[in-house]
Scaffold this motif. Structure first.
Motif, PDB file in Angstrom:
ATOM      1  N   THR A   1       0.845  -1.193   0.000  1.00 39.95           N
ATOM      2  CA  THR A   1       0.000   0.000   0.000  1.00 39.95           C
ATOM      3  C   THR A   1       0.879   1.241   0.000  1.00 39.95           C
ATOM      4  N   GLN A   2       0.516   2.215  -0.806  1.00 39.78           N
ATOM      5  CA  GLN A   2       1.319   3.423  -0.962  1.00 39.78           C
ATOM      6  C   GLN A   2       0.879   4.496   0.028  1.00 39.78           C
ATOM      7  N   PHE A   3       1.865   5.146   0.648  1.00 42.97           N
ATOM      8  CA  PHE A   3       1.618   6.204   1.622  1.00 42.97           C
ATOM      9  C   PHE A   3       2.460   7.420   1.288  1.00 42.97           C
ATOM     10  N   TYR A   4       2.140   8.529   1.985  1.00 43.10           N
ATOM     11  CA  TYR A   4       2.809   9.797   1.696  1.00 43.10           C
ATOM     12  C   TYR A   4       3.134  10.531   2.998  1.00 43.10           C
ATOM     13  N   HIS A   5       4.250  11.254   2.936  1.00 44.90           N
ATOM     14  CA  HIS A   5       4.690  12.024   4.101  1.00 44.90           C
ATOM     15  C   HIS A   5       5.275  13.338   3.599  1.00 44.90           C
ATOM     16  N   GLY A   6       4.832  14.442   4.156  1.00 50.44           N
ATOM     17  CA  GLY A   6       5.339  15.746   3.772  1.00 50.44           C
ATOM     18  C   GLY A   6       6.238  16.314   4.846  1.00 50.44           C
ATOM     19  N   THR A   7       7.367  16.879   4.446  1.00 50.89           N
ATOM     20  CA  THR A   7       8.334  17.383   5.416  1.00 50.89           C
ATOM     21  C   THR A   7       9.272  18.377   4.741  1.00 50.89           C
ATOM     22  N   SER A   8      10.097  19.022   5.544  1.00 47.70           N
ATOM     23  CA  SER A   8      11.122  19.915   5.014  1.00 47.70           C
ATOM     24  C   SER A   8      12.418  19.174   4.717  1.00 47.70           C
ATOM     25  N   ARG A   9      12.408  17.891   4.905  1.00 47.72           N
ATOM     26  CA  ARG A   9      13.658  17.126   4.869  1.00 47.72           C
ATOM     27  C   ARG A   9      13.692  16.187   3.671  1.00 47.72           C
ATOM     28  N   ALA A  10      14.857  16.089   3.029  1.00 43.55           N
ATOM     29  CA  ALA A  10      15.000  15.327   1.791  1.00 43.55           C
ATOM     30  C   ALA A  10      15.517  13.911   1.999  1.00 43.55           C
ATOM     31  N   SER A  11      15.743  13.509   3.246  1.00 43.51           N
ATOM     32  CA  SER A  11      16.235  12.159   3.508  1.00 43.51           C
ATOM     33  C   SER A  11      15.125  11.311   4.095  1.00 43.51           C
ATOM     34  N   PRO A  12      15.163   9.984   3.879  1.00 39.95           N
ATOM     35  CA  PRO A  12      14.117   9.105   4.393  1.00 39.95           C
ATOM     36  C   PRO A  12      13.962   9.225   5.903  1.00 39.95           C
ATOM     37  N   VAL A  13      12.764   8.989   6.352  1.00 41.13           N
ATOM     38  CA  VAL A  13      12.433   9.133   7.765  1.00 41.13           C
ATOM     39  C   VAL A  13      12.727   7.839   8.506  1.00 41.13           C
ATOM     40  N   ASN A  14      13.256   7.954   9.703  1.00 40.88           N
ATOM     41  CA  ASN A  14      13.400   6.826  10.605  1.00 40.88           C
ATOM     42  C   ASN A  14      12.573   7.101  11.855  1.00 40.88           C
ATOM     43  N   GLY A  15      12.288   6.054  12.610  1.00 43.65           N
ATOM     44  CA  GLY A  15      11.568   6.254  13.860  1.00 43.65           C
ATOM     45  C   GLY A  15      10.085   6.432  13.653  1.00 43.65           C
ATOM     46  N   THR A  16       9.468   7.215  14.540  1.00 38.83           N
ATOM     47  CA  THR A  16       8.020   7.396  14.563  1.00 38.83           C
ATOM     48  C   THR A  16       7.630   8.671  13.833  1.00 38.83           C
ATOM     49  N   GLU A  17       6.662   8.553  12.944  1.00 43.45           N
ATOM     50  CA  GLU A  17       6.164   9.720  12.217  1.00 43.45           C
ATOM     51  C   GLU A  17       4.754   9.453  11.689  1.00 43.45           C
ATOM     52  N   TRP A  18       4.224  10.456  10.977  1.00 41.08           N
ATOM     53  CA  TRP A  18       2.865  10.399  10.442  1.00 41.08           C
ATOM     54  C   TRP A  18       2.876  10.077   8.960  1.00 41.08           C
ATOM     55  N   LEU A  19       1.864   9.336   8.523  1.00 40.07           N
ATOM     56  CA  LEU A  19       1.677   8.992   7.125  1.00 40.07           C
ATOM     57  C   LEU A  19       0.285   9.400   6.672  1.00 40.07           C
ATOM     58  N   ALA A  20       0.172   9.841   5.436  1.00 38.58           N
ATOM     59  CA  ALA A  20      -1.128  10.145   4.842  1.00 38.58           C
ATOM     60  C   ALA A  20      -1.455   9.111   3.778  1.00 38.58           C
ATOM     61  N   PHE A  21      -2.751   8.904   3.547  1.00 36.42           N
ATOM     62  CA  PHE A  21      -3.190   8.022   2.484  1.00 36.42           C
ATOM     63  C   PHE A  21      -3.271   8.747   1.143  1.00 36.42           C
ATOM     64  N   GLU A  22      -3.386  10.077   1.188  1.00 34.52           N
ATOM     65  CA  GLU A  22      -3.495  10.860  -0.038  1.00 34.52           C
ATOM     66  C   GLU A  22      -2.296  11.806  -0.141  1.00 34.52           C
TER      67      GLU A  22
END
Length: 550
Positions: free
Chosen positions: A64-85
């Motif tokens: 399943t595909q998810f999306y995350h918006g941030t100011s950072r250009a490197s992949p996220v580690n740890g705990t964060e939020w995901l959107a479906f759209e």
């Protein structure tokens, strides 16, 4: 109409799904439980019945595909939020500027993490190996949209209603009052509560639930996941820099009569004002929340108006009837709901259930039931799709009931003829029997033997269907038109289906507007209207949500 008071129904311990009503007895709160099932994972019904008091096991398939918006250009580690759209996540894909004018300089999060560039320093220390020092963002630079896929089948705890909305109306009760047992009541930081909710959720998942849950699924202006371990559970697909939002420096309007969002920050304003609140640095891997549901979220109180708002709102409203694509499956055979407990959820004349008013013992009983659910069941268990069954009932009777209490009839005979048309498939004209006719009608959509299984979903659905059929039989026997119409009107008030507030005939450039935190007015809730998608909340009126939760 005030919901009926809750009477003794089931014991406080043990799963709600294991309870069953004795044959011939009415299941209390069947209407509320029916709506819980029908509204789950749907933006429309969950926006209207926004105070969730139920807990489901949810499964999301690998890939399943998810999306995350941030100011950072490197992949996220740890705990964060995901959107479906992606449009939901893009609202958070903003550069790492300092605080917006509304954020006071003495904000505890800002000071704790070194002012407006705390994230940039963390990125230098915690960026991927070999990445090297990263430049500060240019004032005109945009943020990044991350795309991930689920590396495995995800197991989530779904909190129904609009459980990601920061309001004092009760949207947070299932988390703050039940799961976290009031631990956030004296939290010193307005912007830090979402970080704390994420931390507490993942600590429960790891410690109390022995890693059986990967995160928490919630809804605000779109569905989101608090995922506990990005590195373990996701596969990065791409990271793209997006076009700078046209609202980045001007700030969209907020809800209702709070059009001037550039004034002093109001006490209690929270998530949707800034987007720059950092996570607590408990493991060295978390960075400032930039995804849906982060500590502050969309700037200045929501998407507001304009092309960027239109993009987001069109994506949100496309999910009014469901998340789609089998991206989420809920276990409807086994779930927990406070509506099955012998507790008073509706105080005074309130039509909104509240969990915060329960005693510590009552909250603890529900919390224990959630733990039992997590530890003994699985999202992927084979079960009936009770939501599909509620759909059949709603689509069969929603328009008919609206017709019956409209002003379309000149006589009782006309109304009785129409009611007879609906009931005719269940009538044996060789020998009339109200009880048999009502039961045939009530069980039309129920799977065989489902009532013998003891599931609360089966009994709630049967209870609502029985109420509809018995009310139609009663209305058909009334001697005058007004009395018959009143029976139907009372039935509609009892059912409280979201379909009766849906807009009709919106143009292609319009969306049906209902309050979605933090936007919307009382009028939007009472009478949703079709509005220009580029200016959905551009109106005067009393804000529906009131002050933001602290």
């Amino acid at each position: 109409m005030r919901p009926p008071s809750l009477l003794p129904l089931f014991g406080l311990l043990g799963l709600s799904c294991a309870h069953s009503a004795a044959p011939g007895t009415e299941l209390k709160n069947a209407n509320h439980i029916f709506n819980v099932i029908h509204d789950s994972m749907r933006q429309w019904g969950s926006s209207l019945h926004h105070n969730g008091v139920s807990f489901f096991l949810a499964g999301v398939p690998a890939g399943t595909q998810f999306y995350h918006g941030t100011s950072r250009a490197s992949p996220v580690n740890g705990t964060e939020w995901l959107a479906f759209e992606p449009e939901h996540a893009m609202v958070f894909a903003r550069p790492g500027h300092g605080p917006t004018p509304q954020l006071p300089s003495d904000d505890p999060d800002t000071e704790r993490h070194g002012g407006s560039h705390g994230e940039l320093r963390k990125r230098e220390h915690h960026g991927p190996p070999g990445e090297g020092p990263l430049k500060a963002f240019d004032e005109n630079e945009a943020g990044y949209l991350h795309t991930y896929t689920a590396a495995k089948d995800l197991r989530l705890l779904y909190l129904d209603g609009m459980s990601a909305a920061k309001t004092s109306k009760g949207t947070l009760d299932s988390q703050d009052a039940v799961l976290f047992n009031g631990l956030l009541e004296d939290h010193p930081s307005p912007g830090g509560q979402e970080s704390e909710r994420a931390r507490l959720s993942c600590e429960m998942a790891q410690n109390e639930w022995e890693g059986r849950i990967d995160g928490v699924l919630r809804m605000e202006a779109g569905f989101e996941i608090i995922l506990c371990d990005f590195e373990r559970d996701l596969i990065p697909v791409r990271i793209m820099q997006i076009k700078q939002s046209s609202e980045e420096h001007h700030g969209p309007r907020g809800d209702g009569n709070h059009g001037d969002r550039d004034g002093p920050r109001k006490e209690g304003d929270d998530k949707h004002h800034d987007g720059h609140g950092p996570h607590k640095e408990d493991d060295g891997k978390r960075h400032r929340a930039g995804g849906p549901g982060g500590p502050r979220g969309p700037p200045h109180g929501g998407p507001g108006n304009g092309p960027d708002a239109s993009r987001w709102m069109r994506a949100i409203t496309a999910r009014y009837d469901g998340i789609g694509g089998k991206r989420v499956s809920l276990n409807f055979n086994h779930f927990v709901t406070a509506f099955s407990h012998n507790v008073e959820l509706f105080e005074g004349n309130s039509t909104l259930p509240r969990l915060v008013n329960l005693s510590p013992e009552e909250r603890a009983a529900i919390r224990a039931e959630v733990t039992t659910l997590v530890m003994t069941h699985h999202p992927a268990e084979l079960c009936e799709d009770w939501q599909a069954i509620t759909d059949m009932i709603v689509t069969r009777y929603s328009k008919e009931l609206s017709y019956f209490f409209s002003s379309s009839f000149d006589s009782i005979e006309q109304l009785q003829s129409e009611i007879g048309r609906v009931l005719s498939p269940f009538i044996d004209y060789s020998g009339r029997d109200d009880i048999s006719e009502i039961e045939r009608c009530a069980t039309q959509f129920l799977p065989p033997s489902s009532l013998e299984s003891g599931g609360i979903a089966a009994h709630a659905v049967h209870g609502v269907a029985h109420k509809i059929c018995s009310s139609l039989v009663e209305a058909g026997k009334e001697q005058d038109l007004e009395s018959a119409v009143q029976v139907v009107r009372d039935l509609v008030g009892y059912l409280d289906w979201g379909t009766w507030k849906e807009c009709r005939g919106c143009a292609v450039n319009e969306i049906c507007v209902v309050p979605i935190w933090p936007m919307g007015t009382v009028q939007d809730y009472d009478s949703p209207q079709c509005k220009d998608a580029s200016n959905p909340y551009d109106q005067d009126g009393e804000t529906y949500w009131g002050g933001m939760h602290r």
